[in-house]
Design a protein around this motif. Structure first.
Motif, short mmCIF file in Angstrom:
data_model
loop_
_atom_site.label_atom_id
_atom_site.label_comp_id
_atom_site.label_asym_id
_atom_site.label_seq_id
_atom_site.Cartn_x
_atom_site.Cartn_y
_atom_site.Cartn_z
N LEU A 1 34.42 60.97 89.72
CA LEU A 1 34.82 61.85 88.61
C LEU A 1 36.08 61.35 87.91
O LEU A 1 36.51 61.94 86.92
CB LEU A 1 35.02 63.28 89.11
CG LEU A 1 33.78 63.97 89.68
CD1 LEU A 1 34.14 65.35 90.21
CD2 LEU A 1 32.69 64.08 88.61
N ALA A 2 36.68 60.29 88.44
CA ALA A 2 37.85 59.71 87.77
C ALA A 2 37.44 59.15 86.42
O ALA A 2 36.28 58.75 86.22
CB ALA A 2 38.45 58.60 88.64
N VAL B 1 52.50 52.08 88.94
CA VAL B 1 52.17 53.14 87.99
C VAL B 1 50.68 53.05 87.67
O VAL B 1 50.17 51.96 87.37
CB VAL B 1 53.00 53.04 86.70
CG1 VAL B 1 52.51 54.04 85.66
CG2 VAL B 1 54.47 53.26 87.01
N THR B 2 50.00 54.18 87.76
CA THR B 2 48.58 54.25 87.43
C THR B 2 48.41 55.02 86.12
O THR B 2 48.98 56.10 85.96
CB THR B 2 47.78 54.94 88.54
OG1 THR B 2 47.92 54.20 89.75
CG2 THR B 2 46.31 55.05 88.17
N ALA B 3 47.65 54.44 85.21
CA ALA B 3 47.33 55.10 83.94
C ALA B 3 45.84 55.37 83.90
O ALA B 3 45.01 54.50 84.21
CB ALA B 3 47.73 54.21 82.76
N LEU B 4 45.46 56.59 83.54
CA LEU B 4 44.06 57.01 83.50
C LEU B 4 43.68 57.39 82.08
O LEU B 4 44.44 58.06 81.38
CB LEU B 4 43.83 58.21 84.43
CG LEU B 4 44.26 58.06 85.89
CD1 LEU B 4 44.07 59.36 86.64
CD2 LEU B 4 43.49 56.93 86.56
N GLY B 5 42.50 56.96 81.65
CA GLY B 5 42.00 57.30 80.31
C GLY B 5 40.55 56.89 80.17
O GLY B 5 39.90 56.49 81.15
N ASP B 6 40.03 56.98 78.96
CA ASP B 6 38.60 56.74 78.74
C ASP B 6 38.29 55.33 78.25
O ASP B 6 37.16 54.86 78.40
CB ASP B 6 38.06 57.77 77.73
CG ASP B 6 38.15 59.19 78.25
OD1 ASP B 6 37.82 59.39 79.44
OD2 ASP B 6 38.56 60.08 77.50
N ASP B 7 39.25 54.65 77.65
CA ASP B 7 39.01 53.33 77.05
C ASP B 7 40.01 52.33 77.62
O ASP B 7 41.14 52.22 77.13
CB ASP B 7 39.15 53.42 75.53
CG ASP B 7 38.75 52.13 74.82
OD1 ASP B 7 38.78 51.06 75.46
OD2 ASP B 7 38.42 52.21 73.62
N LEU C 1 40.26 58.15 95.28
CA LEU C 1 40.07 59.61 95.26
C LEU C 1 41.23 60.31 94.58
O LEU C 1 41.04 61.26 93.81
CB LEU C 1 39.90 60.11 96.70
CG LEU C 1 39.64 61.60 96.88
CD1 LEU C 1 38.35 62.02 96.18
CD2 LEU C 1 39.57 61.94 98.37
N GLU C 2 42.45 59.85 94.82
CA GLU C 2 43.62 60.47 94.21
C GLU C 2 43.55 60.43 92.69
O GLU C 2 43.97 61.38 92.01
CB GLU C 2 44.89 59.79 94.71
CG GLU C 2 46.17 60.47 94.23
CD GLU C 2 47.41 59.82 94.79
OE1 GLU C 2 48.50 60.41 94.68
OE2 GLU C 2 47.30 58.70 95.35
N ASP C 3 43.03 59.34 92.12
CA ASP C 3 42.92 59.25 90.66
C ASP C 3 42.02 60.36 90.13
O ASP C 3 42.32 60.99 89.11
CB ASP C 3 42.34 57.89 90.27
CG ASP C 3 43.24 56.73 90.67
OD1 ASP C 3 44.46 56.91 90.68
OD2 ASP C 3 42.69 55.65 90.97
N ALA C 4 40.90 60.59 90.81
CA ALA C 4 39.98 61.64 90.36
C ALA C 4 40.63 63.00 90.44
O ALA C 4 40.49 63.83 89.52
CB ALA C 4 38.70 61.60 91.20
N LEU C 5 41.35 63.27 91.53
CA LEU C 5 41.96 64.59 91.71
C LEU C 5 43.05 64.85 90.68
O LEU C 5 43.17 65.96 90.14
CB LEU C 5 42.52 64.71 93.12
CG LEU C 5 41.52 64.56 94.27
CD1 LEU C 5 42.19 64.76 95.61
CD2 LEU C 5 40.35 65.51 94.11
N ILE C 6 43.84 63.83 90.36
CA ILE C 6 44.88 63.99 89.35
C ILE C 6 44.25 64.22 87.98
O ILE C 6 44.70 65.08 87.21
CB ILE C 6 45.81 62.77 89.34
CG1 ILE C 6 46.68 62.77 90.59
CG2 ILE C 6 46.67 62.74 88.09
CD1 ILE C 6 47.56 61.58 90.76
N ALA C 7 43.20 63.47 87.66
CA ALA C 7 42.52 63.66 86.38
C ALA C 7 41.91 65.06 86.28
O ALA C 7 41.97 65.71 85.22
CB ALA C 7 41.44 62.60 86.19
N LEU C 8 41.33 65.55 87.37
CA LEU C 8 40.76 66.89 87.38
C LEU C 8 41.83 67.95 87.19
O LEU C 8 41.62 68.95 86.49
CB LEU C 8 40.02 67.14 88.71
CG LEU C 8 38.70 66.39 88.89
CD1 LEU C 8 38.24 66.46 90.34
CD2 LEU C 8 37.62 66.96 87.98
N THR C 9 43.00 67.73 87.79
CA THR C 9 44.09 68.69 87.64
C THR C 9 44.57 68.76 86.19
O THR C 9 44.80 69.85 85.65
CB THR C 9 45.26 68.29 88.55
OG1 THR C 9 44.83 68.30 89.92
CG2 THR C 9 46.42 69.27 88.40
#
Length: 303
Positions: A219-220, A255-261, A289-297
């Motif tokens: 789900l990330a 540092v982790t950056a999350l996005g769609d592109d 897993l942590e990436d998905a949980l942070i994105a969900l939050t």
């Protein structure tokens, strides 16, 4: 063994649980994840019959959790564990066995079995107050198992114990799963969450995700970039300021950056680093897993 439908609970103006659905079959390790205040302990207390729901339905082994039949099939390890420090290991187990109404002959046999199962036999005469944190948790587990429950509820059972004790405790849970026990365990640790068969991620009383650990991990967002360099606070600020980045956070990996592109993210981050006079390696990464949980939050906060 556990069925929860539309579970709701309020404490005054605070909605602690907002319609939770859970299904836990026999022989399943089911993890509850979420930050403080997410509703994990409230969920466990409703499952144990300690709290009465304000809405929805809870069934343990097909029964209302407050019924005598359900209580005989349920074990509950609270946080902190409800032990008596001035009683020995064996005396604590005897006390809980008597509370569950075990006959003396049966209780003697069960004491021997749970002491052997948890490895506490050599410490049977030691006061509970003189046990290490990990041994206290094992004793709490022994007390919850003395009546051979089919369902086990554990509220952050390894919080505050050393890594070796955590590993030993989860080895015991794996053995209980093999025996067909359905266990629901809340945990703040990602490595423990990955050992569960299924996970439920709670946030402010809402269920944001449920599934096997790998299903939740997926789900990330599709874009996951890791920045390595220094200082971390400045790198995170640059990444978080990019329009294509949903969220950026710092940990031991950088540092982790999350996005769609991911490609657009990379370009924006590198340009931002240049403007800030910073140097860092920016590389694509596989989501954890942590990436998905942070994105969900983050998504939950915007809902």
């Amino acid at each position: 063994m556990i069925e929860v439908r539309g579970l709701r609970k309020r404490f005054g103006a605070v909605e602690a649980l907002a319609g939770i659905d859970l299904h836990v079959p026999a022989g399943t390790l089911f993890g509850l994840l979420g930050p403080d205040g997410a509703g994990k302990t409230t969920t466990l207390r409703c499952l144990a019959g300690v709290l009465a729901p304000d809405g929805g339905q809870v069934r343990v082994a097909g029964q209302d959790p407050v019924s005598p039949g359900a209580r005989r099939r349920l074990g509950y390890v609270t946080q902190p564990p409800g032990l008596y420090g001035d009683l020995t290991v064996q005396e604590n187990i005897v006390f809980f066995g008597r509370v569950y109404g075990l006959e003396p002959g049966v209780l003697r046999e069960r004491i021997r079995e749970v002491l052997d199962f948890t490895g506490l036999g050599p410490f049977a005469g030691r006061l509970a107050d003189h046990l290490s944190g990990g041994m206290r948790q094992k004793l709490a587990l022994a007390c919850a198992l003395v009546h051979e429950p089919d369902v086990l509820l554990l509220d952050e059972p390894t919080t505050g114990v050393d890594p070796l004790a955590r590993r030993d405790f989860w080895t015991l849970l794996d053995r209980l799963r093999a025996r067909g026990v359905a266990a629901v365990v809340s945990t703040p640790y990602q490595d423990e969450a990955r050992r569960c068969d299924r996970l439920a991620f709670l946030w402010r009383g809402r269920l944001l995700a449920e599934g096997a650990p790998e299903e939740v991990r997926q789900l990330a967002p599709p874009g996951v970039l890791r920045l390595t360099g220094a200082p971390l606070a400045a790198l995170r600020q640059v990444a978080a300021g990019c329009p294509s980045v949903r969220v950026a956070y710092a940990d031991a990996r950088g540092v982790t950056a999350l996005g769609d592109d991911p490609e657009r993210m990379r370009i924006e981050i590198e340009e931002g680093l240049g403007r800030a006079g910073l140097s860092a390696a920016v590389a694509p990464a596989t989501a954890v897993l942590e990436d998905a949980l942070i994105a969900l939050t983050v998504a939950g906060e915007g809902a």
